[in-house]
Design an enzyme around this catalytic site. Structure first.
Site, PDB file in Angstrom:
ATOM      1  CE1 TYR A  65     -15.630  26.537 -27.500  1.00 49.04           C
ATOM      2  CE2 TYR A  65     -13.692  25.215 -27.002  1.00 49.04           C
ATOM      3  CZ  TYR A  65     -14.826  25.439 -27.761  1.00 49.04           C
ATOM      4  OH  TYR A  65     -15.162  24.570 -28.764  1.00 49.04           O
ATOM      5  CB  CYS A  66     -18.731  28.601 -22.084  1.00 48.62           C
ATOM      6  SG  CYS A  66     -18.487  30.209 -21.303  1.00 48.62           S
ATOM      7  NE  ARG A  67     -23.941  33.057 -25.155  1.00 50.59           N
ATOM      8  CZ  ARG A  67     -24.800  32.589 -24.257  1.00 50.59           C
ATOM      9  NH1 ARG A  67     -25.385  31.435 -24.432  1.00 50.59           N
ATOM     10  NH2 ARG A  67     -25.100  33.273 -23.177  1.00 50.59           N
ATOM     11  CG  PHE A  94     -17.000  29.511 -30.045  1.00 47.10           C
ATOM     12  CD1 PHE A  94     -15.808  28.963 -30.477  1.00 47.10           C
ATOM     13  CD2 PHE A  94     -18.069  29.548 -30.920  1.00 47.10           C
ATOM     14  CE1 PHE A  94     -15.676  28.460 -31.767  1.00 47.10           C
ATOM     15  CE2 PHE A  94     -17.953  29.044 -32.207  1.00 47.10           C
ATOM     16  CZ  PHE A  94     -16.749  28.494 -32.635  1.00 47.10           C
TER      17      PHE A  94
END
Length: 104
Positions: A65-67, A94
């Site tokens: 995951y990332c932002r 996220f």
């Protein structure tokens, strides 16, 4: 690579004994909160990212995951090209995460 939503993420990681969670955001983003047990590997530092990915076990399942989902999708594609068997991208990243959040 498979794009999965939060519900699928929680179900899969809960029963997957070879699950590894990767956070590909920056250290500053990570400091604002992260998913439990996530290993931080900043994709915006390409050489560091590649060096760290080389150390990973390709037979494990990677939940990334990332932002918002863009960088993690890119990370999944890189891992797939390197021969990793199973990569999962968290749709929405996220910023949309409704589960438990950890802080440093």
């Amino acid at each position: 690579m498979k794009d999965i939503n939060q519900e699928e993420w929680r179900e899969l990681t809960a029963k997957d004994e070879s699950a590894e969670i990767l956070d590909v955001r920056t250290p500053e983003e990570h400091d604002e909160g992260y998913i439990a047990d996530a290993k931080l590997i900043d994709i915006q530092q390409p050489q560091v990212f590649m060096d760290e990915v080389e150390k990973l076990d390709k037979s494990k399942n990677y939940y990334i995951y990332c932002r918002s989902g863009g960088r993690s999708s890119q990370a999944c594609q890189i891992l797939d090209q390197m021969g990793f068997e199973n990569t999962y991208n968290l749709i929405g990243g996220f910023s949309n995460w409704e589960g438990e959040r950890k802080t440093s």
